[in-house]
Each structure stands twice: as structure tokens, then as C-alpha cells.
Design a protein around this motif. Structure first.
Motif, PDB file in Angstrom:
ATOM      1  N   LEU A  41      29.427 -35.914 -44.175  1.00 47.62           N
ATOM      2  CA  LEU A  41      28.835 -36.756 -43.554  1.00 47.62           C
ATOM      3  C   LEU A  41      27.829 -36.403 -42.771  1.00 47.62           C
ATOM      4  O   LEU A  41      26.615 -36.144 -42.389  1.00 47.62           O
ATOM      5  N   LEU A  42      28.489 -35.400 -42.397  1.00 47.49           N
ATOM      6  CA  LEU A  42      28.426 -34.637 -41.026  1.00 47.49           C
ATOM      7  C   LEU A  42      26.430 -33.187 -41.367  1.00 47.49           C
ATOM      8  O   LEU A  42      25.694 -34.110 -40.838  1.00 47.49           O
ATOM      9  N   GLY A  43      26.740 -32.910 -42.838  1.00 50.26           N
ATOM     10  CA  GLY A  43      25.899 -31.897 -43.005  1.00 50.26           C
ATOM     11  C   GLY A  43      24.869 -33.087 -43.535  1.00 50.26           C
ATOM     12  O   GLY A  43      23.653 -32.623 -42.992  1.00 50.26           O
ATOM     13  N   ILE A  44      24.503 -34.251 -43.499  1.00 51.09           N
ATOM     14  CA  ILE A  44      23.464 -35.225 -44.239  1.00 51.09           C
ATOM     15  C   ILE A  44      22.625 -35.669 -42.852  1.00 51.09           C
ATOM     16  O   ILE A  44      21.602 -35.869 -43.144  1.00 51.09           O
ATOM     17  N   ALA A  45      24.268 -35.884 -42.339  1.00 49.84           N
ATOM     18  CA  ALA A  45      23.284 -36.484 -40.776  1.00 49.84           C
ATOM     19  C   ALA A  45      22.453 -35.663 -39.652  1.00 49.84           C
ATOM     20  O   ALA A  45      21.756 -36.138 -38.942  1.00 49.84           O
ATOM     21  N   THR A  46      22.951 -34.237 -40.350  1.00 54.48           N
ATOM     22  CA  THR A  46      22.508 -32.966 -39.701  1.00 54.48           C
ATOM     23  C   THR A  46      21.073 -32.914 -39.659  1.00 54.48           C
ATOM     24  O   THR A  46      19.725 -32.440 -39.408  1.00 54.48           O
ATOM     25  N   VAL A  47      20.883 -33.071 -41.124  1.00 49.62           N
ATOM     26  CA  VAL A  47      19.707 -32.659 -42.146  1.00 49.62           C
ATOM     27  C   VAL A  47      18.577 -34.120 -41.318  1.00 49.62           C
ATOM     28  O   VAL A  47      17.339 -34.098 -41.037  1.00 49.62           O
ATOM     29  N   LEU A  48      19.463 -35.456 -41.633  1.00 47.20           N
ATOM     30  CA  LEU A  48      18.645 -36.457 -41.068  1.00 47.20           C
ATOM     31  C   LEU A  48      18.177 -36.900 -39.552  1.00 47.20           C
ATOM     32  O   LEU A  48      17.190 -37.210 -39.445  1.00 47.20           O
ATOM     33  N   HIS A  49      18.683 -36.177 -38.653  1.00 42.56           N
ATOM     34  CA  HIS A  49      18.324 -35.934 -37.305  1.00 42.56           C
ATOM     35  C   HIS A  49      17.920 -34.569 -37.538  1.00 42.56           C
ATOM     36  O   HIS A  49      17.838 -34.578 -35.995  1.00 42.56           O
ATOM     37  N   ALA A  50      16.609 -34.054 -38.249  1.00 44.70           N
ATOM     38  CA  ALA A  50      16.572 -32.254 -37.768  1.00 44.70           C
ATOM     39  C   ALA A  50      15.193 -32.627 -37.243  1.00 44.70           C
ATOM     40  O   ALA A  50      15.180 -31.619 -36.374  1.00 44.70           O
ATOM     41  N   ALA A  51      14.534 -34.046 -36.976  1.00 41.26           N
ATOM     42  CA  ALA A  51      13.370 -33.878 -36.245  1.00 41.26           C
ATOM     43  C   ALA A  51      13.436 -34.028 -34.524  1.00 41.26           C
ATOM     44  O   ALA A  51      12.519 -34.132 -33.720  1.00 41.26           O
ATOM     45  N   ALA A  54      17.069 -32.488 -29.824  1.00 37.44           N
ATOM     46  CA  ALA A  54      18.399 -32.330 -28.818  1.00 37.44           C
ATOM     47  C   ALA A  54      19.873 -33.477 -29.071  1.00 37.44           C
ATOM     48  O   ALA A  54      21.159 -32.919 -28.825  1.00 37.44           O
ATOM     49  N   VAL A  55      19.837 -33.718 -30.195  1.00 38.97           N
ATOM     50  CA  VAL A  55      20.102 -34.512 -31.331  1.00 38.97           C
ATOM     51  C   VAL A  55      21.422 -34.074 -31.904  1.00 38.97           C
ATOM     52  O   VAL A  55      22.181 -33.826 -32.589  1.00 38.97           O
ATOM     53  N   LEU A  56      20.281 -33.156 -32.279  1.00 33.51           N
ATOM     54  CA  LEU A  56      20.247 -31.722 -33.824  1.00 33.51           C
ATOM     55  C   LEU A  56      21.411 -30.698 -33.658  1.00 33.51           C
ATOM     56  O   LEU A  56      22.226 -30.501 -33.870  1.00 33.51           O
ATOM     57  N   VAL A  57      21.277 -30.075 -32.324  1.00 30.06           N
ATOM     58  CA  VAL A  57      22.433 -29.320 -32.002  1.00 30.06           C
ATOM     59  C   VAL A  57      23.550 -29.823 -31.950  1.00 30.06           C
ATOM     60  O   VAL A  57      24.794 -29.475 -32.090  1.00 30.06           O
ATOM     61  N   TRP A  58      23.730 -30.939 -31.611  1.00 30.21           N
ATOM     62  CA  TRP A  58      25.613 -31.047 -31.478  1.00 30.21           C
ATOM     63  C   TRP A  58      25.419 -31.609 -33.036  1.00 30.21           C
ATOM     64  O   TRP A  58      26.894 -31.927 -33.097  1.00 30.21           O
ATOM     65  N   TRP A  59      25.404 -32.403 -33.673  1.00 34.33           N
ATOM     66  CA  TRP A  59      25.589 -32.110 -35.437  1.00 34.33           C
ATOM     67  C   TRP A  59      25.877 -31.358 -35.539  1.00 34.33           C
ATOM     68  O   TRP A  59      26.441 -30.979 -36.405  1.00 34.33           O
ATOM     69  N   GLY A  60      24.761 -30.271 -35.772  1.00 34.12           N
ATOM     70  CA  GLY A  60      25.122 -28.565 -35.491  1.00 34.12           C
ATOM     71  C   GLY A  60      26.244 -28.414 -35.308  1.00 34.12           C
ATOM     72  O   GLY A  60      27.073 -27.609 -36.242  1.00 34.12           O
ATOM     73  N   VAL A  61      26.894 -28.567 -34.297  1.00 34.30           N
ATOM     74  CA  VAL A  61      28.100 -28.315 -33.912  1.00 34.30           C
ATOM     75  C   VAL A  61      29.054 -28.990 -33.971  1.00 34.30           C
ATOM     76  O   VAL A  61      29.800 -28.038 -34.442  1.00 34.30           O
ATOM     77  N   ALA A  62      29.088 -30.112 -34.319  1.00 32.06           N
ATOM     78  CA  ALA A  62      30.114 -30.989 -35.047  1.00 32.06           C
ATOM     79  C   ALA A  62      30.238 -29.797 -36.472  1.00 32.06           C
ATOM     80  O   ALA A  62      31.442 -30.161 -36.941  1.00 32.06           O
TER      81      ALA A  62
END
Length: 87
Positions: A41-51, A54-62
Motif C-alpha cells: 500500500l505504501l508503494g502504491i501511495a508513493t507512486v500516486l503522490h509522485a507529482a 514534498a509529500v513524496l519524500v514522506w511516502w518514500g521514507v515510510a
């Protein structure tokens, strides 16, 4: 690649059910499945927030942190299996 790991994790979970008489092993295999779901789920969220950088970094770290937890869980399961097979 991620979906193959996801499927193999479920195969492991269901095939290891007969061997889950050990309480720690039983709990760890459940935690393993939860971590795999979280990782997916975090991997999917990271891809969805790639645009949004600022948010992408937090999803990627998680996502990376969950990957580390998954590795620790796999090593712990491996250790329990090796220890019980040596007995």
C-alpha cells in the motif's frame, strides 16, 4: 516484482500454518503478512503522490522503513526455522 513477492508472501503464510504451533513463529508470520500489505500500500501511495515532491519524500521514507521492517521479520522467521530444525 512487487506483486510476485506479495503472492509468495501469502503462499508462505498459508503453507506455514501447520508449523505455527510455536507462539513466536505464529505471531511473526502474522506480522510478516501485515508488513507485506503495508509495504504494498505504501508503494502504491508513493507512486500516486509522485507529482507532489514534498509529500513524496514522506511516502518514500515510510516505504523504505517498512522494507527494513520486512527484512528484519524475514530474518527473524529464518532464524526461528533454522533453530527449530537444529533441535
Amino acid at each position: 516484482g512487487a506483486y510476485i513477492i506479495f503472492i509468495l508472501a501469502h503462499v508462505f503464510y498459508f503453507l506455514s500454518a501447520p508449523f505455527s504451533s510455536h507462539r513466536i513463529f505464529s505471531n511473526l508470520r502474522k506480522v510478516f503478512l501485515v508488513i507485506v500489505w503495508t509495504q504494498l500500500l505504501l508503494g502504491i501511495a508513493t507512486v500516486l503522490h509522485a507529482a507532489n515532491p514534498a509529500v513524496l519524500v514522506w511516502w518514500g521514507v515510510a516505504h523504505q522503513l517498512t522494507g527494513i521492517l520486512l527484512l528484519m521479520c524475514i530474518i527473524s522467521l529464518f532464524h526461528l526455522v533454522r533453530r527449530s530444525s537444529a533441535s
